[in-house]
Each structure stands twice: as C-alpha cells, then as structure tokens.
Design an enzyme around this catalytic site. Structure first.
Site, PDB file in Angstrom:
ATOM      1  CE  LYS A  16      23.763 109.129  61.444  1.00  0.00           C
ATOM      2  NZ  LYS A  16      23.824 107.763  60.952  1.00  0.00           N
ATOM      3  CG  ASP A  17      27.898 105.453  62.960  1.00  0.00           C
ATOM      4  OD1 ASP A  17      26.668 105.258  62.842  1.00  0.00           O
ATOM      5  OD2 ASP A  17      28.632 105.794  62.012  1.00  0.00           O
TER       6      ASP A  17
ATOM      7  NE  ARG B 276      16.802 108.169  64.288  1.00  0.00           N
ATOM      8  CZ  ARG B 276      16.619 108.970  63.251  1.00  0.00           C
ATOM      9  NH1 ARG B 276      15.612 109.816  63.242  1.00  0.00           N
ATOM     10  NH2 ARG B 276      17.432 108.928  62.215  1.00  0.00           N
ATOM     11  NE  ARG B 277      16.979 108.578  59.138  1.00  0.00           N
ATOM     12  CZ  ARG B 277      18.238 108.438  58.769  1.00  0.00           C
ATOM     13  NH1 ARG B 277      18.631 107.301  58.192  1.00  0.00           N
ATOM     14  NH2 ARG B 277      19.117 109.406  58.964  1.00  0.00           N
TER      15      ARG B 277
ATOM     16  NE  ARG C 160      23.968  98.497  56.154  1.00  0.00           N
ATOM     17  CZ  ARG C 160      25.073  97.852  56.497  1.00  0.00           C
ATOM     18  NH1 ARG C 160      25.008  96.614  56.959  1.00  0.00           N
ATOM     19  NH2 ARG C 160      26.249  98.429  56.379  1.00  0.00           N
TER      20      ARG C 160
ATOM     21  NE  ARG D  84      21.512 103.498  53.122  1.00  0.00           N
ATOM     22  CZ  ARG D  84      21.228 103.286  54.395  1.00  0.00           C
ATOM     23  NH1 ARG D  84      20.183 103.866  54.944  1.00  0.00           N
ATOM     24  NH2 ARG D  84      21.976 102.509  55.141  1.00  0.00           N
TER      25      ARG D  84
ATOM     26  CB  CYS E  45      23.234 103.518  67.305  1.00  0.00           C
ATOM     27  SG  CYS E  45      24.133 102.201  66.481  1.00  0.00           S
TER      28      CYS E  45
END
Length: 306
Positions: free
Chosen positions: A84-85, A130-131, A148, A154, A241
């Site tokens: 996905k990166d 997106r989230r 980040r 996180r 992305c």
C-alpha cells in the site's frame, strides 16, 4: 551480482519492527524454497524521519524511494515494501517481482470497545484520510485526531489515555504480535481498506532476470490479481496513497469481486461501487470501476478537505 554462490542475497528493508519482521518472513520463505541465504539491510526512508503527516509530505513514495535507490545502485539485491506504500506509477529500471500471499486486509480498531460502543465525541487517532472519511461516515460525532509514529507509539496513546482508540491495519498488528490490542475488526462493508493493504511487494532491478525468477517463487497469483485490480482503481483516479480511496478485491467461485469507495473527507458523502469479472482481467476490472466512480463525481470528493 548473480544469484549464484557469491554470498547471501541482500534484502533492503525499513528498520521498524514491523518492516523487519515482515522482511524476515520473506527472507525465511525464500531460503526455504530456494536454498539461498538472505540477509537484511536496514534503510532509513523519508517517511521514517519526517514528523509531518503523510498527506503533508506527499504520501506516495516516502517509505519507498530510498529503498528503490539502493536497489538501482546495487547496494541491495531486492527490497520488501508494504504494497500500500508503493506509488502506482512504474519506476524505470524497477520490477515488481513478487507479491506473496496476502494477510488479512482489514482495518482494526484498538481501544476499550467496539466503535458503536465508544462514547459520544470519543477521540480516535489515525493519520489516514481514507480512514478519517469512513470513520466520520460511520460516526459523525467522533473527534478524529491526526497521528504519526509506529504501531506501538500509536497504541501507547490509547493506554496513556491521550486517545480513546486508534485504527491500524490488522496485518501489521499481527506481524508485531499485538492483536491483543484489537477491540473490533472492520468488515469491508463498514470500512474499505487501502489498495494493497495486507500485501507485501518484492522489487528488484528490471534487468535482473535471474533474480526476478528466483523471487517469483513466492509470488501468489490470486494476491497479485486482487491487488492489481485495487491499485488500478487508484491509478486511474490519479490518487496517491494518502487519498480517501478504499478498495478491496477477492476471488470467489472463479470470479474476481472488486469494491471501491471514494469518500468526502468530512464523511458527508461517498461514492461506493462494486464489479466482478474474470480474474485474468483484473486491470480492466479496476479501470472500468474507476471510470464509473469518476462518472459519479469521485474526483470532486477527492479534492475536498476541511
């Protein structure tokens, strides 16, 4: 360097726990299948040193470009990325040699309860537009906090009480042994993952035919077809992305089923469409679905930010 007997293959990887864990898994699989020794070479990327949110530093390629430079220079033989990166545009001289079998592609909520049971105005951390867009569509009352850092950083924000919950990729949490933190796994009907989420990409120099063949031993055809469809949607939409685009494709009964969404950043509107076709026509399936999304105004939604 040939893939003959001149020492181990050098695998370029980011240095985070998640990256080295997934790269070691690739190294072990390659050694098991081919008999070749593989050594990891840690590389620092722009995305690792910048404190800015991905959407601010360009998103696409920030975890990838430094690794590609090492591949092109010959300092490493190949690199392992989170798919996905990867930018959707091709890089001259670089070949996508393999996509191993995909892990769980879904997003996971990490907190004390399921999303529906969190209190009104709960603070949810994510750095992904997106989230953000899909969370706001599900729960407009939430306070979304940009964050980040690696997964452990996180998760610590939740245990320290700074946030009520965070959203992370299930596959990444599994790789670092932190599925204990998951309170809910989002079905794609609730939240579509990023194109290629849960998948890895092995890249090497395009002129290394011997190496491409060797890496191809761990390529998984159904994974490659699914992520090709997903990433074609992203490419046709000309979105990076960090865009509010979610996609998921999977093969069922010899058909490739693809769903994609483009959501307004504030969650107020989204265009969500599905299609299915022959698995060998994955790219065309993605292209056609992206064209339908654009016809319904997806490009306008992508351009909207607070």
């Amino acid at each position: 360097m040939s893939t003959g007997s001149r020492g181990p293959l050098r695998l370029g990887t980011r240095k985070s726990l998640m990256a080295t864990t997934q790269s070691q898994g690739v190294a072990d699989a390659l050694s098991r299948l081919t008999g070749h020794a593989v050594e990891l070479v840690g590389v620092t990327t722009q995305g690792d040193v910048s404190k800015a949110l991905l959407a601010q530093i360009g998103g696409t390629g920030v975890f990838v470009n430094a690794l590609r430079d090492k591949v092109l220079s010959g300092e490493v033989d190949f690199a392992v990325h989170s798919l996905k990166d990867l930018p959707t545009s091709e890089t001259p001289g670089i070949a996508l040699a393999a996509t191993p079998a995909r892990d769980d592609a879904r997003d996971a909520l990490c907190g004390p309860a399921k999303l529906a049971d969190l209190p009104r105005g709960a603070r949810i951390g994510t750095g992904s537009p997106r989230r953000v867009a899909q969370l706001r569509a599900l729960r407009p009352d939430l306070e979304i906090v940009p964050i980040r850092g690696n997964a452990d950083t996180r998760l610590r924000k939740v245990t320290d009480g700074e946030l009520d919950a965070v959203v992370l990729a299930h596959a990444g949490l599994k790789r670092i042994g932190r599925l204990d933190a998951v309170s809910e796994v989002f079905d794609p009907d609730q939240m579509l993952p990023a194109p290629g989420q849960g998948s890895l990409a092995l890249e090497c120099r395009a002129d290394r035919d011997d190496l491409r063949a060797l890496l191809g031993t761990i390529d998984d055809a159904p994974t490659r077809r699914a992520v090709t469809a997903e990433r074609t949607v992203l490419a046709v939409l000309e979105a990076g992305c960090s865009a509010p685009v979610g996609t998921y494709a999977a093969e069922v009964d010899e058909r490739l089923h693809l769903t994609a969404t483009v959501a307004a950043y504030d969650g107020s509107r989204q265009v969500r469409l599905s299609a299915s076709g022959h698995p060998d026509a994955a790219e065309q399936l993605g292209r056609d679905l992206a064209d339908r999304l654009l016809a319904q105004g997806a490009d306008q939604l992508m351009g909207e930010r607070e």
